[in-house]
Design a protein around this motif. Structure first.
Motif, PDB file in Angstrom:
ATOM      1  N   ILE A 191       0.850  -1.206   0.000  1.00  0.00           N
ATOM      2  CA  ILE A 191       0.000   0.000   0.000  1.00  0.00           C
ATOM      3  C   ILE A 191       0.884   1.254   0.000  1.00  0.00           C
ATOM      4  O   ILE A 191       0.608   2.223  -0.706  1.00  0.00           O
ATOM      5  CB  ILE A 191      -0.949  -0.006   1.216  1.00  0.00           C
ATOM      6  CG1 ILE A 191      -1.949  -1.164   1.101  1.00  0.00           C
ATOM      7  CG2 ILE A 191      -1.686   1.324   1.329  1.00  0.00           C
ATOM      8  CD1 ILE A 191      -2.776  -1.395   2.347  1.00  0.00           C
ATOM      9  N   HIS A 192       1.960   1.198   0.770  1.00  0.00           N
ATOM     10  CA  HIS A 192       2.855   2.351   0.886  1.00  0.00           C
ATOM     11  C   HIS A 192       3.471   2.697  -0.478  1.00  0.00           C
ATOM     12  O   HIS A 192       3.484   3.857  -0.895  1.00  0.00           O
ATOM     13  CB  HIS A 192       3.948   2.028   1.913  1.00  0.00           C
ATOM     14  CG  HIS A 192       4.613   3.221   2.525  1.00  0.00           C
ATOM     15  ND1 HIS A 192       5.547   3.112   3.531  1.00  0.00           N
ATOM     16  CD2 HIS A 192       4.501   4.553   2.277  1.00  0.00           C
ATOM     17  CE1 HIS A 192       5.963   4.325   3.874  1.00  0.00           C
ATOM     18  NE2 HIS A 192       5.349   5.210   3.121  1.00  0.00           N
ATOM     19  N   TYR A 193       3.940   1.660  -1.172  1.00  0.00           N
ATOM     20  CA  TYR A 193       4.624   1.875  -2.453  1.00  0.00           C
ATOM     21  C   TYR A 193       3.636   2.172  -3.594  1.00  0.00           C
ATOM     22  O   TYR A 193       3.843   3.116  -4.358  1.00  0.00           O
ATOM     23  CB  TYR A 193       5.471   0.645  -2.810  1.00  0.00           C
ATOM     24  CG  TYR A 193       6.213   0.774  -4.122  1.00  0.00           C
ATOM     25  CD1 TYR A 193       7.428   1.454  -4.201  1.00  0.00           C
ATOM     26  CD2 TYR A 193       5.686   0.235  -5.299  1.00  0.00           C
ATOM     27  CE1 TYR A 193       8.099   1.591  -5.408  1.00  0.00           C
ATOM     28  CE2 TYR A 193       6.346   0.361  -6.509  1.00  0.00           C
ATOM     29  CZ  TYR A 193       7.549   1.038  -6.561  1.00  0.00           C
ATOM     30  OH  TYR A 193       8.198   1.172  -7.761  1.00  0.00           O
ATOM     31  N   ASN A 218      11.596  11.617  -0.753  1.00  0.00           N
ATOM     32  CA  ASN A 218      11.763  10.938   0.525  1.00  0.00           C
ATOM     33  C   ASN A 218      11.477   9.444   0.426  1.00  0.00           C
ATOM     34  O   ASN A 218      12.198   8.621   1.006  1.00  0.00           O
ATOM     35  CB  ASN A 218      10.833  11.557   1.582  1.00  0.00           C
ATOM     36  CG  ASN A 218      11.213  12.992   1.906  1.00  0.00           C
ATOM     37  OD1 ASN A 218      12.260  13.487   1.470  1.00  0.00           O
ATOM     38  ND2 ASN A 218      10.355  13.677   2.651  1.00  0.00           N
ATOM     39  N   HIS A 219      10.432   9.090  -0.321  1.00  0.00           N
ATOM     40  CA  HIS A 219      10.094   7.664  -0.419  1.00  0.00           C
ATOM     41  C   HIS A 219      11.090   6.910  -1.277  1.00  0.00           C
ATOM     42  O   HIS A 219      11.500   5.801  -0.923  1.00  0.00           O
ATOM     43  CB  HIS A 219       8.654   7.486  -0.910  1.00  0.00           C
ATOM     44  CG  HIS A 219       7.655   7.805   0.155  1.00  0.00           C
ATOM     45  ND1 HIS A 219       7.209   9.087   0.372  1.00  0.00           N
ATOM     46  CD2 HIS A 219       7.078   7.031   1.117  1.00  0.00           C
ATOM     47  CE1 HIS A 219       6.373   9.076   1.415  1.00  0.00           C
ATOM     48  NE2 HIS A 219       6.270   7.848   1.880  1.00  0.00           N
ATOM     49  N   GLU A 220      11.500   7.503  -2.400  1.00  0.00           N
ATOM     50  CA  GLU A 220      12.514   6.842  -3.229  1.00  0.00           C
ATOM     51  C   GLU A 220      13.778   6.583  -2.399  1.00  0.00           C
ATOM     52  O   GLU A 220      14.420   5.543  -2.509  1.00  0.00           O
ATOM     53  CB  GLU A 220      12.860   7.711  -4.447  1.00  0.00           C
ATOM     54  CG  GLU A 220      11.733   7.848  -5.451  1.00  0.00           C
ATOM     55  CD  GLU A 220      11.454   6.555  -6.198  1.00  0.00           C
ATOM     56  OE1 GLU A 220      12.212   6.227  -7.128  1.00  0.00           O
ATOM     57  OE2 GLU A 220      10.485   5.863  -5.845  1.00  0.00           O
ATOM     58  N   GLY A 226       5.898  12.976   9.687  1.00  0.00           N
ATOM     59  CA  GLY A 226       7.164  13.544   9.246  1.00  0.00           C
ATOM     60  C   GLY A 226       8.237  12.491   9.124  1.00  0.00           C
ATOM     61  O   GLY A 226       7.949  11.300   8.999  1.00  0.00           O
ATOM     62  N   TRP A 227       9.474  12.951   9.166  1.00  0.00           N
ATOM     63  CA  TRP A 227      10.633  12.103   8.911  1.00  0.00           C
ATOM     64  C   TRP A 227      11.748  12.380   9.911  1.00  0.00           C
ATOM     65  O   TRP A 227      11.926  13.529  10.333  1.00  0.00           O
ATOM     66  CB  TRP A 227      11.171  12.382   7.492  1.00  0.00           C
ATOM     67  CG  TRP A 227      10.243  11.921   6.424  1.00  0.00           C
ATOM     68  CD1 TRP A 227       9.077  12.518   6.041  1.00  0.00           C
ATOM     69  CD2 TRP A 227      10.386  10.747   5.622  1.00  0.00           C
ATOM     70  NE1 TRP A 227       8.491  11.783   5.032  1.00  0.00           N
ATOM     71  CE2 TRP A 227       9.265  10.698   4.754  1.00  0.00           C
ATOM     72  CE3 TRP A 227      11.353   9.729   5.537  1.00  0.00           C
ATOM     73  CZ2 TRP A 227       9.086   9.659   3.831  1.00  0.00           C
ATOM     74  CZ3 TRP A 227      11.174   8.709   4.611  1.00  0.00           C
ATOM     75  CH2 TRP A 227      10.049   8.682   3.772  1.00  0.00           C
ATOM     76  N   ALA A 228      12.488  11.336  10.254  1.00  0.00           N
ATOM     77  CA  ALA A 228      13.727  11.501  11.020  1.00  0.00           C
ATOM     78  C   ALA A 228      14.891  11.303  10.058  1.00  0.00           C
ATOM     79  O   ALA A 228      14.812  10.488   9.129  1.00  0.00           O
ATOM     80  CB  ALA A 228      13.795  10.477  12.152  1.00  0.00           C
ATOM     81  N   LEU A 265      13.917   8.064   7.909  1.00  0.00           N
ATOM     82  CA  LEU A 265      12.884   7.160   8.434  1.00  0.00           C
ATOM     83  C   LEU A 265      11.521   7.834   8.359  1.00  0.00           C
ATOM     84  O   LEU A 265      11.335   8.935   8.900  1.00  0.00           O
ATOM     85  CB  LEU A 265      13.205   6.775   9.886  1.00  0.00           C
ATOM     86  CG  LEU A 265      12.094   6.028  10.638  1.00  0.00           C
ATOM     87  CD1 LEU A 265      11.738   4.711   9.936  1.00  0.00           C
ATOM     88  CD2 LEU A 265      12.501   5.760  12.085  1.00  0.00           C
ATOM     89  N   ASP A 266      10.604   7.179   7.682  1.00  0.00           N
ATOM     90  CA  ASP A 266       9.233   7.649   7.540  1.00  0.00           C
ATOM     91  C   ASP A 266       8.480   7.350   8.836  1.00  0.00           C
ATOM     92  O   ASP A 266       8.334   6.184   9.202  1.00  0.00           O
ATOM     93  CB  ASP A 266       8.594   6.892   6.354  1.00  0.00           C
ATOM     94  CG  ASP A 266       7.227   7.426   5.956  1.00  0.00           C
ATOM     95  OD1 ASP A 266       6.612   8.157   6.751  1.00  0.00           O
ATOM     96  OD2 ASP A 266       6.779   7.082   4.839  1.00  0.00           O
ATOM     97  N   VAL A 267       8.032   8.394   9.539  1.00  0.00           N
ATOM     98  CA  VAL A 267       7.238   8.156  10.745  1.00  0.00           C
ATOM     99  C   VAL A 267       5.778   8.588  10.567  1.00  0.00           C
ATOM    100  O   VAL A 267       5.070   8.818  11.547  1.00  0.00           O
ATOM    101  CB  VAL A 267       7.864   8.784  12.021  1.00  0.00           C
ATOM    102  CG1 VAL A 267       9.175   8.099  12.367  1.00  0.00           C
ATOM    103  CG2 VAL A 267       8.066  10.275  11.902  1.00  0.00           C
ATOM    104  N   GLU A 320       2.021   7.627  10.065  1.00  0.00           N
ATOM    105  CA  GLU A 320       1.339   6.400  10.524  1.00  0.00           C
ATOM    106  C   GLU A 320       1.133   5.410   9.384  1.00  0.00           C
ATOM    107  O   GLU A 320       1.120   4.201   9.611  1.00  0.00           O
ATOM    108  CB  GLU A 320       0.002   6.749  11.179  1.00  0.00           C
ATOM    109  CG  GLU A 320       0.183   7.270  12.597  1.00  0.00           C
ATOM    110  CD  GLU A 320      -1.129   7.439  13.342  1.00  0.00           C
ATOM    111  OE1 GLU A 320      -2.201   7.406  12.697  1.00  0.00           O
ATOM    112  OE2 GLU A 320      -1.082   7.615  14.567  1.00  0.00           O
ATOM    113  N   HIS A 321       0.993   5.880   8.144  1.00  0.00           N
ATOM    114  CA  HIS A 321       0.760   4.935   7.044  1.00  0.00           C
ATOM    115  C   HIS A 321       1.947   3.982   6.861  1.00  0.00           C
ATOM    116  O   HIS A 321       1.817   2.941   6.245  1.00  0.00           O
ATOM    117  CB  HIS A 321       0.402   5.650   5.725  1.00  0.00           C
ATOM    118  CG  HIS A 321       1.512   6.444   5.086  1.00  0.00           C
ATOM    119  ND1 HIS A 321       1.320   7.703   4.547  1.00  0.00           N
ATOM    120  CD2 HIS A 321       2.818   6.166   4.875  1.00  0.00           C
ATOM    121  CE1 HIS A 321       2.451   8.144   4.040  1.00  0.00           C
ATOM    122  NE2 HIS A 321       3.389   7.229   4.221  1.00  0.00           N
ATOM    123  N   ALA A 322       3.102   4.340   7.424  1.00  0.00           N
ATOM    124  CA  ALA A 322       4.298   3.502   7.285  1.00  0.00           C
ATOM    125  C   ALA A 322       4.297   2.329   8.264  1.00  0.00           C
ATOM    126  O   ALA A 322       5.065   1.379   8.086  1.00  0.00           O
ATOM    127  CB  ALA A 322       5.556   4.350   7.506  1.00  0.00           C
TER     128      ALA A 322
HETATM  129 MN   MN3 Z   1       5.282   7.292   3.598  1.00  0.00          MN
END
Ligand code: MN3
Length: 245
Positions: free
Chosen positions: A72-74, A123-125, A172-174, A210-212, A214-216
């Motif tokens: 789902i994420h990808y 960010n996702h790539e 967000g992201w770390a 790191l994707d934080v 919730e969908h991750a």
């Molecule tokens: Mn994501």
């Protein structure tokens, strides 16, 4: 309904859901990895304006990240960022050959749609590459030296990174990133912002993200972000991180 019956029903529905998506756990083509159309070629992983194929199967990061979350994420979340970025680039007349770094460095000139989806695409790539089935051995060489120089030791870096990921309120992201003075730093960004953006409060070159959102992690971990982060360290591709340095 008993717990067991309800679990069976859940699993059955989950399996039917995967079957309906049709491509669950199929290995995406590895052949296209490393092919790019523009100035990102040197990176070998960023394929603007398209998503690069995921470098592993949807189920390859289990048990840390479940196959359904990955799929789902990808195919849904990340694919939407890529599509919307392409739409924004067309609408705002940004050439397809523009590198993501150039776009991010001047993101304040464009719409919120460009910022959210440009960041979302990049960010996702980047995130997919930061992970590898089973992970790799903890960092060594120049990366370890840089981490030790800034954080004392790897465990303290890990603690700081976890704090950054835990204290990012909402989505967000770390990041581990290299700042302007070539020091490794830890920080976080809101929404789909990243340290390459001129609007970001932390600036530099991403090394690990790191994707934080919730969908991750929500399907497997629900509200347990700390457990997601702890487990995620088991699948970090430190070889990729070291190559960004
Ligand atoms: Mn994501």
């Amino acid at each position: 309904m008993s717990n067991r019956a309800s679990r069976r029903k859940f699993l059955k529905q989950a399996l039917q859901g995967s079957a309906a998506l049709g491509v669950s756990a199929m290995l995406p083509s590895l052949a296209a990895c490393g092919t790019t159309r523009n100035g990102n070629a040197a990176k070998g992983w960023l394929a603007l304006p398209d998503q690069a194929p995921l470098p592993y199967a949807y189920n390859a990061l289990e048990p840390v990240i479940d196959a359904q979350t990955m799929e789902i994420h990808y195919t849904k979340h990340a694919a939407a960022y890529t599509k919307n970025l392409n739409d924004a680039m067309a609408a705002e007349q940004v050439a397809k050959t523009t590198s993501m770094e150039t776009l991010m460095a001047g993101i304040s000139k464009y719409s919120a749609k460009m910022r959210n989806n440009g960041g979302g695409h990049y960010n996702h790539e980047f995130f997919w590459q930061c992970m590898k089935p089973g992970g790799t051995a903890a960092p060594g060489g120049a990366l370890l030296t840089a981490i030790q120089g800034q954080f004392g030791d790897f465990e303290n870096f890990r603690k700081k990174f976890t704090e950054a990921a835990m204290t990012r309120f909402g989505s967000g992201w770390a990041w581990l990133y290299l700042d302007a003075s070539n020091k490794v730093q830890v920080g976080s960004t809101p929404n789909q912002d990243n340290p390459l953006m001129d609007v970001s409060t932390i600036k530099g070159k991403p090394l690990l993200g790191l994707d934080v959102w919730e969908h991750a992690y929500y399907l497997k971990y629900q509200n347990r972000r700390a457990e997601y982060i702890e487990n995620w360290f088991k699948i970090v591709n430190w070889d990729f991180v070291a190559r960004q340095l």
